[in-house]
Design a protein around this motif. Structure first.
Motif, PDB file in Angstrom:
ATOM      1  N   TYR A   2      15.002 -13.154  11.310  1.00  0.00           N
ATOM      2  CA  TYR A   2      14.548 -13.559   9.977  1.00  0.00           C
ATOM      3  C   TYR A   2      13.185 -14.259   9.989  1.00  0.00           C
ATOM      4  N   VAL A   3      12.357 -13.927  10.980  1.00  0.00           N
ATOM      5  CA  VAL A   3      10.986 -14.414  11.015  1.00  0.00           C
ATOM      6  C   VAL A   3      10.068 -13.221  10.753  1.00  0.00           C
ATOM      7  N   ARG A   4       9.207 -13.352   9.767  1.00  0.00           N
ATOM      8  CA  ARG A   4       8.323 -12.234   9.431  1.00  0.00           C
ATOM      9  C   ARG A   4       7.277 -12.054  10.518  1.00  0.00           C
ATOM     10  N   PRO A   5       7.153 -10.851  11.054  1.00  0.00           N
ATOM     11  CA  PRO A   5       6.151 -10.627  12.101  1.00  0.00           C
ATOM     12  C   PRO A   5       4.744 -10.707  11.512  1.00  0.00           C
ATOM     13  N   ASP A   6       3.769 -11.015  12.366  1.00  0.00           N
ATOM     14  CA  ASP A   6       2.374 -10.966  11.926  1.00  0.00           C
ATOM     15  C   ASP A   6       1.745  -9.630  12.313  1.00  0.00           C
ATOM     16  N   TYR A   7       2.569  -8.636  12.504  1.00  0.00           N
ATOM     17  CA  TYR A   7       2.114  -7.276  12.783  1.00  0.00           C
ATOM     18  C   TYR A   7       3.015  -6.323  12.014  1.00  0.00           C
ATOM     19  N   GLY A   8       2.515  -5.141  11.747  1.00  0.00           N
ATOM     20  CA  GLY A   8       3.361  -4.081  11.219  1.00  0.00           C
ATOM     21  C   GLY A   8       3.601  -4.135   9.724  1.00  0.00           C
ATOM     22  N   PHE A   9       4.201  -3.064   9.216  1.00  0.00           N
ATOM     23  CA  PHE A   9       4.466  -2.881   7.795  1.00  0.00           C
ATOM     24  C   PHE A   9       5.796  -3.521   7.416  1.00  0.00           C
ATOM     25  N   VAL A  10       5.795  -4.276   6.321  1.00  0.00           N
ATOM     26  CA  VAL A  10       6.999  -4.927   5.812  1.00  0.00           C
ATOM     27  C   VAL A  10       7.245  -4.423   4.392  1.00  0.00           C
ATOM     28  N   THR A  11       8.439  -3.938   4.114  1.00  0.00           N
ATOM     29  CA  THR A  11       8.738  -3.457   2.772  1.00  0.00           C
ATOM     30  C   THR A  11       8.843  -4.624   1.801  1.00  0.00           C
ATOM     31  N   LYS A  12       8.466  -4.347   0.579  1.00  0.00           N
ATOM     32  CA  LYS A  12       8.485  -5.371  -0.466  1.00  0.00           C
ATOM     33  C   LYS A  12       9.887  -5.934  -0.652  1.00  0.00           C
ATOM     34  N   THR A  16      -8.312   5.456   3.937  1.00  0.00           N
ATOM     35  CA  THR A  16      -9.340   4.806   4.741  1.00  0.00           C
ATOM     36  C   THR A  16      -8.768   3.577   5.438  1.00  0.00           C
ATOM     37  N   GLU A  17      -9.267   3.319   6.638  1.00  0.00           N
ATOM     38  CA  GLU A  17      -8.814   2.125   7.349  1.00  0.00           C
ATOM     39  C   GLU A  17      -9.183   0.871   6.575  1.00  0.00           C
ATOM     40  N   SER A  18     -10.215   0.961   5.749  1.00  0.00           N
ATOM     41  CA  SER A  18     -10.678  -0.206   5.010  1.00  0.00           C
ATOM     42  C   SER A  18      -9.608  -0.763   4.085  1.00  0.00           C
ATOM     43  N   ILE A  19      -8.967   0.105   3.298  1.00  0.00           N
ATOM     44  CA  ILE A  19      -7.984  -0.424   2.351  1.00  0.00           C
ATOM     45  C   ILE A  19      -6.696  -0.839   3.059  1.00  0.00           C
ATOM     46  N   VAL A  20      -6.424  -0.227   4.218  1.00  0.00           N
ATOM     47  CA  VAL A  20      -5.245  -0.660   4.977  1.00  0.00           C
ATOM     48  C   VAL A  20      -5.461  -2.082   5.494  1.00  0.00           C
ATOM     49  N   ALA A  40       6.305   4.839   6.260  1.00  0.00           N
ATOM     50  CA  ALA A  40       6.811   4.368   4.981  1.00  0.00           C
ATOM     51  C   ALA A  40       6.353   5.270   3.844  1.00  0.00           C
ATOM     52  N   ILE A  41       5.086   5.685   3.862  1.00  0.00           N
ATOM     53  CA  ILE A  41       4.582   6.602   2.830  1.00  0.00           C
ATOM     54  C   ILE A  41       5.287   7.946   2.941  1.00  0.00           C
ATOM     55  N   GLN A  42       5.455   8.415   4.160  1.00  0.00           N
ATOM     56  CA  GLN A  42       6.172   9.677   4.364  1.00  0.00           C
ATOM     57  C   GLN A  42       7.585   9.593   3.820  1.00  0.00           C
ATOM     58  N   ALA A  43       8.252   8.465   4.098  1.00  0.00           N
ATOM     59  CA  ALA A  43       9.635   8.305   3.650  1.00  0.00           C
ATOM     60  C   ALA A  43       9.727   8.306   2.130  1.00  0.00           C
ATOM     61  N   GLU A  44       8.775   7.634   1.459  1.00  0.00           N
ATOM     62  CA  GLU A  44       8.818   7.586  -0.001  1.00  0.00           C
ATOM     63  C   GLU A  44       8.514   8.951  -0.604  1.00  0.00           C
ATOM     64  N   LEU A  45       7.589   9.694   0.003  1.00  0.00           N
ATOM     65  CA  LEU A  45       7.272  11.028  -0.517  1.00  0.00           C
ATOM     66  C   LEU A  45       8.404  12.017  -0.246  1.00  0.00           C
ATOM     67  N   LEU A  46       9.125  11.785   0.828  1.00  0.00           N
ATOM     68  CA  LEU A  46      10.248  12.659   1.172  1.00  0.00           C
ATOM     69  C   LEU A  46      11.577  11.996   0.829  1.00  0.00           C
ATOM     70  N   LEU A 102       0.816  -1.211   0.000  1.00  0.00           N
ATOM     71  CA  LEU A 102       0.000   0.000   0.000  1.00  0.00           C
ATOM     72  C   LEU A 102       0.849   1.260   0.000  1.00  0.00           C
ATOM     73  N   ALA A 103       2.018   1.213   0.650  1.00  0.00           N
ATOM     74  CA  ALA A 103       2.895   2.390   0.653  1.00  0.00           C
ATOM     75  C   ALA A 103       3.287   2.770  -0.765  1.00  0.00           C
ATOM     76  N   ASP A 104       3.674   1.799  -1.575  1.00  0.00           N
ATOM     77  CA  ASP A 104       4.049   2.075  -2.959  1.00  0.00           C
ATOM     78  C   ASP A 104       2.859   2.548  -3.773  1.00  0.00           C
ATOM     79  N   ILE A 105       1.710   1.898  -3.583  1.00  0.00           N
ATOM     80  CA  ILE A 105       0.528   2.255  -4.377  1.00  0.00           C
ATOM     81  C   ILE A 105       0.076   3.677  -4.069  1.00  0.00           C
ATOM     82  N   VAL A 106       0.005   4.023  -2.777  1.00  0.00           N
ATOM     83  CA  VAL A 106      -0.432   5.371  -2.397  1.00  0.00           C
ATOM     84  C   VAL A 106       0.551   6.416  -2.901  1.00  0.00           C
TER      85      VAL A 106
END
Length: 785
Positions: free
Chosen positions: A388-398, A54-58, A266-272, A26-30
């Motif tokens: 090296y275990v992917r969390p089941d919470y939070g944002f993960v970069t592609k 919207t919280e819906s698409i997140v 992440a969105i802030q970082a990509e925009l900045l 979603l960070a890349d798409i937005v």
């Protein structure tokens, strides 16, 4: 200039996005959608603009769903599965009905208590006029279903036409529960019917809980207490549970999204992208001096000191972990914190661990908001980490998705030293400290970057004739910071050259002590005048634009002599104003002729203390005089150029370099392979140079072409003249662990009048220690040393 009065206030725009599916970045798409809209509609993005999602698409992109059965299992586990009171739900088929089905499946009997004449958000069962006519006091009277029907009959919602009393009753009965319905507005009323209560109000939930507990309820849960952990692999929200949920299908609800802060950052970082805390832009004949930059460590630490106090090694997938005791309580406990790097350090916290081993360094991905690897708080000072275990919470970069592998998990935990000193870094790269953009005749002087997120100093654009004098990236005096800059200390992404570093000190940074290069890109011919970029980072990485003059190199980095101007960019396809030369291999290397990172002087500087550092020069006409390197982990100097299929493409070549009167002291080039050189001179191209082998090539046709070439054993001997004319003289190498110099695919490198010193060190030298290594090239010389 006329001073125009501002007449327009807030402007709101709706941005059209593609359909969002589970797993989408979603960070890349937005970011891409907003930037494309700005370019298409001609509006600018400004400081303090707000982007709302919207919280819906997140939640949809996170796949944060749970089923009726998941709700039932959690309700039964938490409320006992017998008789429960369910009070004050809102009247909504979309927001609550699916949740109510799950609640009913988790109990033998449900006593449903509805508020009247309306729910808390204003949906009416009956009107106030009906209440007045019936002579009912809603503040005290408790109505049974029979009394309610006697007074008001069958009542339907004004707009939906639904009799919510019957609808909710039949819904619960069809789910297998015995149902009793009452109507009241004071929470204590339910306690005559049940002592295990699920209060479903939203805004008043804390008050309702307090009243029920005080009145003697045996157990009280709110919607926020249901589905706070995963049930049989479901989604969850540890803070809000079922609050904010919404119907997804007839059997599933979409939960409120988790860990949104990471996505926002992440969105802030990509925009900045490449923005900094301080930026100096387009200045002429300017001096900026005499200030310090620090970070708010007390409230938002960039990294923490810690000691490994135990570990669990398990050959089962993703089951190994290590426990770390922090130096002091973490200010963000008990919230999740990103874990992006795990680095072994010296026990006295003076810098890198200097014992001659690589050490169990873990790199779990980078970027603002990226959650890194799985972790869990055991106390305010103790953190359990599953490398090296992917969390089941939070944002993960592609870009980090392929790092999560079971073999990496168990391998790193086995290597971790219990009792060892470590840093856990919450961010790797970021917004940068000081950014210098397109200045001329510019001096930055007497500046200390004590700590910053991202690069310490970044130089970019048409920067020319500039110098850093006593500009240091080092901890604040009297403080033993775990990091200074969370990336390179000084990074030149592009420039027009003629720069100096004089009397600077760099230490405790998280990546290269410096990296000077220009951005290039790789592409394949698609027509007489058209190429297609095939590197994962695409055209956007290059900063190319219509009108940019481009030079071409073949895949072996030999120069074609061709230049042309870009007349069109369509996606990843670039069209030029003249016919292309023949492509002799799989690709061309595209070089922006507007920039040339060259003509630099490094004088009397010191680079030391870092746990994973390199000095990288990917430009021409460079002198190092009187500099000191070390102690450090990493290769002190690398004179290279390189490109990859998936990530970075850097450097226009490297020639006419002098390294003189420098000291290399206890520099352990541990990650540089078995040769561990103090100085590396190399042209690096695939397939021999492929630093990110775990990153798949995203261009399908190119990926197949590369795979076929690798399978056939095809090699690409680099052009040796791209790295040439390098003089290394009158330097001292103290305790080199490996080679003094490694020459790979370079020409006319001279190494003379240098000395080696040996003192007592805690590591064992390699067999190649103090030697010169040559792998390809010509006309290289090693006279008396």
């Amino acid at each position: 200039m006329e001073n125009k009065e501002r007449l327009v206030g807030t402007v709101s725009r709706g941005i059209r996005l593609p359909i969002i599916r589970q797993g989408d970045n979603l960070a890349d798409i937005v970011t891409e959608s907003v930037l494309k809209a700005a370019a298409s509609e001609g509006f600018a993005l400004r400081d303090r603009d707000v982007i709302s999602i919207t919280e819906s698409i997140v939640a949809r992109s996170q796949g944060n769903y749970c089923s009726v059965d998941d709700i039932a299992a959690d309700v039964k586990a938490k409320l006992g599965g017998e008789t429960i009171g369910v009070i004050f739900p809102i009247l909504s088929r979309n927001r609550f009905a699916i949740c109510l089905r799950g609640i009913a499946k988790g109990a033998k009997k449900v006593v449903l208590m509805l508020s009247y004449p309306s729910d808390e958000v204003g949906n009416h069962l009956v009107s106030l006029d009906q209440i007045d006519e019936a002579g009912v006091n809603p503040f005290s009277d408790v109505l049974t279903l029979e009394k309610y029907r006697e007074l008001f009959g069958a009542t339907v919602h004004e707009f939906t036409g639904v009799d919510y009393v019957d609808y909710y009753k039949e819904l619960m009965e069809s789910s297998g529960a015995e149902v009793e319905v009452i109507f009241a507005n004071h929470p204590e009323a339910i306690l005559k019917y049940a002592d295990r209560i699920l209060n479903c109000d939203i805004h008043t939930r804390a008050r309702t809980k307090r009243i029920l507990k005080k009145a003697g309820a045996k157990l009280v849960c709110g919607l926020e207490d249901i589905i706070t952990t995963s049930i049989n692999g479901s989604g969850y929200n540890e803070r809000y549970g079922l609050l904010g949920s919404n119907k997804a299908t007839e059997d599933k609800v979409k939960l409120f999204p988790r860990d949104c802060q990471g996505l926002v950052e992440a969105i802030q970082a990509e925009l900045l992208e490449n923005a900094g805390n301080v930026e100096v832009r387009n200045c002429r004949r300017t001096v900026v001096e005499n200030f310090n930059m620090d970070w708010d460590w007390e409230n938002d630490p960039l990294a923490v000191w810690c000691t490994c106090v135990g570990k669990h090694v398990d050959d089962s997938d993703n089951a190994s972990y290590a426990d770390f005791e922090l130096e002091k309580p973490h200010p963000k406990y008990p919230r999740h914190v990103p874990v992006q790097l795990l680095t072994p350090m010296a026990a006295d916290k003076s810098g890198a661990r200097m014992d001659g081993t690589r050490g169990p360094r873990g790199y779990f991905g980078m970027s603002l908001g990226h959650v890194g690897t799985k972790s869990e708080w055991l106390s305010p000072t103790r953190l359990r980490v599953w490398p090296y275990v992917r969390p089941d919470y939070g944002f993960v970069t592609k870009e980090s998705a392929n790092r999560y592998k079971p073999k990496n998990n168990v391998g790193l935990v086995k290597a971790i030293d219990v009792g060892g000193t470590f840093t856990i870094s919450h961010c790797y790269y970021g917004l940068n400290g000081i950014v210098l953009t397109s200045n001329r005749h510019f001096t930055l002087r007497n500046v200390d970057v004590w700590a910053c997120r991202g690069l310490g100093v970044e130089t970019r654009g048409a920067q020319k004739w500039w110098q850093l004098v006593n500009v240091n990236v080092r901890p604040k005096p009297g403080c033993r910071y775990p990091v200074t800059s969370t990336a390179d200390a000084h990074h030149v992404v592009q420039s027009q050259g003629f720069g100096k570093m004089v009397g600077c000190e760099v230490t405790m940074h998280q990546d290269d002590h410096f990296n000077y290069h220009d951005r290039t890109q790789i592409a394949q011919t698609r027509g007489l005048r058209t190429v297609e970029v095939v590197n994962n980072r695409g055209v956007a990485y290059t900063l190319f634009a219509v009108g940019t003059e481009i030079g071409l190199k073949q895949e072996d980095f030999s120069d074609t002599g061709w230049t042309g101007r870009i007349v069109g960019i369509d996606g990843e396809r670039i069209t030029f104003d003249r016919d292309l030369p023949p492509q002799k291999g799989m690709l061309f290397v595209l070089v922006d002729k507007s920039y040339a990172t060259e003509n630099f002087m490094f004088k009397d500087c010191r680079f030391h203390g870092a746990p994973w550092s390199r000095g990288i020069v990917q430009g021409n006409n460079v002198t190092f005089d009187g500099c000191t390197f070390g102690p450090m982990i990493g290769t002190p100097l690398r004179f290279i150029s390189c490109y990859t299929y998936t990530s970075w493409c850097e450097g226009i070549g490297c020639s006419n370099v002098v390294v003189r009167n420098c000291r290399f002291e206890n520099c352990l080039a541990v990650p540089a392979g078995p040769d561990a050189p103090q100085i590396l001179v190399s042209m690096q191209i695939p397939p021999d140079y492929w630093p990110l082998k775990f990153d798949p090539i995203t261009h399908a046709a190119f990926a197949k072409e590369v795979a076929d070439a690798v399978a056939s054993g095809r090699k690409i001997p680099p052009a040796v003249d791209a790295i040439s004319d390098i003089l290394i003289e009158r330097n001292t190498f103290v305790n080199p662990r490996g080679c003094l110099l490694s020459i790979e695919n370079a020409s006319r490198v001279t190494f003379r009048d240098n000395a080696v010193e040996r003192t007592d060190v805690p590591w064992k030298p390699l067999p190649c220690a103090g030697k010169i290594q040559v792998k390809g090239g010509r006309d290289n010389a090693v006279p008396a040393n």
